[in-house]
Design an enzyme around this catalytic site. Structure first.
Site, PDB file in Angstrom:
ATOM      1  N   CYS A 108      36.118  31.731  35.039  1.00  0.00           N
ATOM      2  CA  CYS A 108      37.403  32.433  34.895  1.00  0.00           C
ATOM      3  C   CYS A 108      37.852  33.201  36.140  1.00  0.00           C
ATOM      4  O   CYS A 108      39.040  33.306  36.397  1.00  0.00           O
ATOM      5  CB  CYS A 108      37.363  33.318  33.663  1.00  0.00           C
ATOM      6  SG  CYS A 108      36.930  32.385  32.185  1.00  0.00           S
ATOM      7  N   HIS A 242      42.593  38.711  33.755  1.00  0.00           N
ATOM      8  CA  HIS A 242      42.286  37.421  33.128  1.00  0.00           C
ATOM      9  C   HIS A 242      42.631  37.474  31.639  1.00  0.00           C
ATOM     10  O   HIS A 242      42.171  38.364  30.919  1.00  0.00           O
ATOM     11  CB  HIS A 242      40.806  37.099  33.339  1.00  0.00           C
ATOM     12  CG  HIS A 242      40.316  35.932  32.538  1.00  0.00           C
ATOM     13  ND1 HIS A 242      41.030  34.752  32.433  1.00  0.00           N
ATOM     14  CD2 HIS A 242      39.205  35.771  31.776  1.00  0.00           C
ATOM     15  CE1 HIS A 242      40.362  33.923  31.659  1.00  0.00           C
ATOM     16  NE2 HIS A 242      39.261  34.512  31.244  1.00  0.00           N
ATOM     17  N   ASN A 272      42.945  31.482  26.355  1.00  0.00           N
ATOM     18  CA  ASN A 272      42.159  31.635  27.575  1.00  0.00           C
ATOM     19  C   ASN A 272      42.127  30.300  28.327  1.00  0.00           C
ATOM     20  O   ASN A 272      41.506  29.345  27.869  1.00  0.00           O
ATOM     21  CB  ASN A 272      40.740  32.076  27.176  1.00  0.00           C
ATOM     22  CG  ASN A 272      39.807  32.252  28.353  1.00  0.00           C
ATOM     23  OD1 ASN A 272      40.101  31.825  29.464  1.00  0.00           O
ATOM     24  ND2 ASN A 272      38.668  32.867  28.095  1.00  0.00           N
TER      25      ASN A 272
END
Ligand code: COA
Length: 315
Positions: A108, A242, A272
């Site tokens: 990520c 994020h 996500n």
């Protein structure tokens, strides 16, 4: 360096929480309060590399540069169909790039790790213009009968063009090695000599531990990085965090004691999307005209590894 172009591309298929509850024992009532996710874009007929190419073309168009101007191309990706060549080469071929193409797998925080490489190459005097793409299909890593992981992710690509400048004010990268917290294993080709037992495993995640890591890592990274460059929270215009989970973002917000308005978010519509999350959010905010010259953006991301990173960028 400084960012002079952004772009993004997302799959056309939108999957709502209600659509998931048709085949999983889950519900909109469970997913929204725990994650903030209402729907996500999921790859169906698209090829991941085509999303990457589209995101890059948009970023190049905005920057005014062409493929021939790019000195270095970095692709952040966790999983794609090609074991070789790197996805950067596949996307680079589609764009007509003629520069070095490298892949990174930093989960990520990949966008921040890619900016760090770009900045290091620039400071070494080796490059002027760098193209970054973060291109991810985490929905292909999950077991879609596992409600604890498959509801969390979405696919997409985000890109940025960086050129000569003094707008990256600081970057910090961290690792707390823990490969058992988020992981997936694929099977390789058999050989006549393999005697060990091997298994394929879809994405596994220790959700609560990852949650705690994310909040701790992000707040630590952001506070330490601001201090190291002589800035304070008052200097920050926006936190580009994020987009893993609205509750993680809320906890970071509370810990930093910063207002809602400084935390742009698109988690409700994207879920996500791993390393693509930060540059997709950046592009959406940029195209909406959210940023003005001189704004201070603080990026913070965390994920498998466990890796985390933060970056301070003046717009
Ligand atoms: N729908 C309905 N129930 C679900 C569910 C779903 N999608 N997912 C899990 N559950 C159930 C579990 O089976 C469990 O049931 P049980 O008590 O009968 O065993 C219950 O909900 C609680 O599960 P738990 O995993 O403890 O839930 P949680 O409150 O920790 O929430 C996450 C789960 C994944 C939302 C949360 O841990 C989280 O956000 N973690 C961070 C994940 C993340 O963002 N990772 C990426 C970082 S890069």
């Amino acid at each position: 360096m400084k960012i002079i172009g952004t772009g993004s591309a997302i799959p056309s298929k939108v999957v709502t929480n209600d659509m998931l509850s048709e085949f999983l024992d889950t519900s909109d009532e469970w997913i929204v309060p725990r994650t903030g996710i209402k729907s996500r874009h999921v790859i169906s007929s698209e090829e991941l590399e085509d999303l990457g190419i589209e995101a890059c073309r948009k970023a190049l168009d905005m920057s005014g540069l062409g493929p021939q101007d790019i000195d270095y191309f970095i692709c952040s990706n966790v999983v794609n169909e090609y074991a070789t060549p790197g996805l950067s080469c596949v996307i680079g071929a589609g764009l007509g790039l003629q520069c070095p193409c490298i892949d990174i797998n930093c989960a990520c925080p990949g966008f921040i790790y890619a900016m760090d490489i770009a900045e290091a190459q620039y400071r070494a005097g080796r490059v002027k213009n760098v193209l970054i793409v973060c291109c991810e299909e985490p929905t292909r890593m999950c077991d879609w009968t596992d409600r604890s992981t498959s509801v969390l992710f979405g696919d997409g690509a985000g890109a940025a063009v960086l050129t000569a400048g003094d707008n990256i004010k600081g970057i910090s990268l961290h690792c707390e090695p823990a490969p058992d917290k988020i992981w997936q294993k694929r099977l390789m080709q058999p050989t006549p000599y393999i005697t060990k037992e091997e298994h394929e495993t879809p994405l596994q995640m220790k959700g609560r531990e990852v949650f705690k890591f994310a909040v701790n890592a992000s707040t630590r990274d952001v506070e330490a990085l601001l201090k190291s460059v002589g800035m304070s929270k008052e200097d920050v215009s926006f936190y580009m965090v994020h987009q893993a989970n609205a509750r993680i973002i809320d906890a970071i917000k509370q810990y930093l004691e910063e207002p809602d308005g400084k935390f742009p978010s698109n988690i409700a519509d994207h879920g996500n999307s791993s390393s693509a999350s930060c540059p997709i959010l950046l592009d959406e905010c940029n195209r909406k005209g959210l940023f003005k010259k001189g704004d201070i953006l603080v990026f913070s991301a965390f994920g498998a590894g466990l890796l985390s990173g933060a970056a301070i960028v003046e717009w």
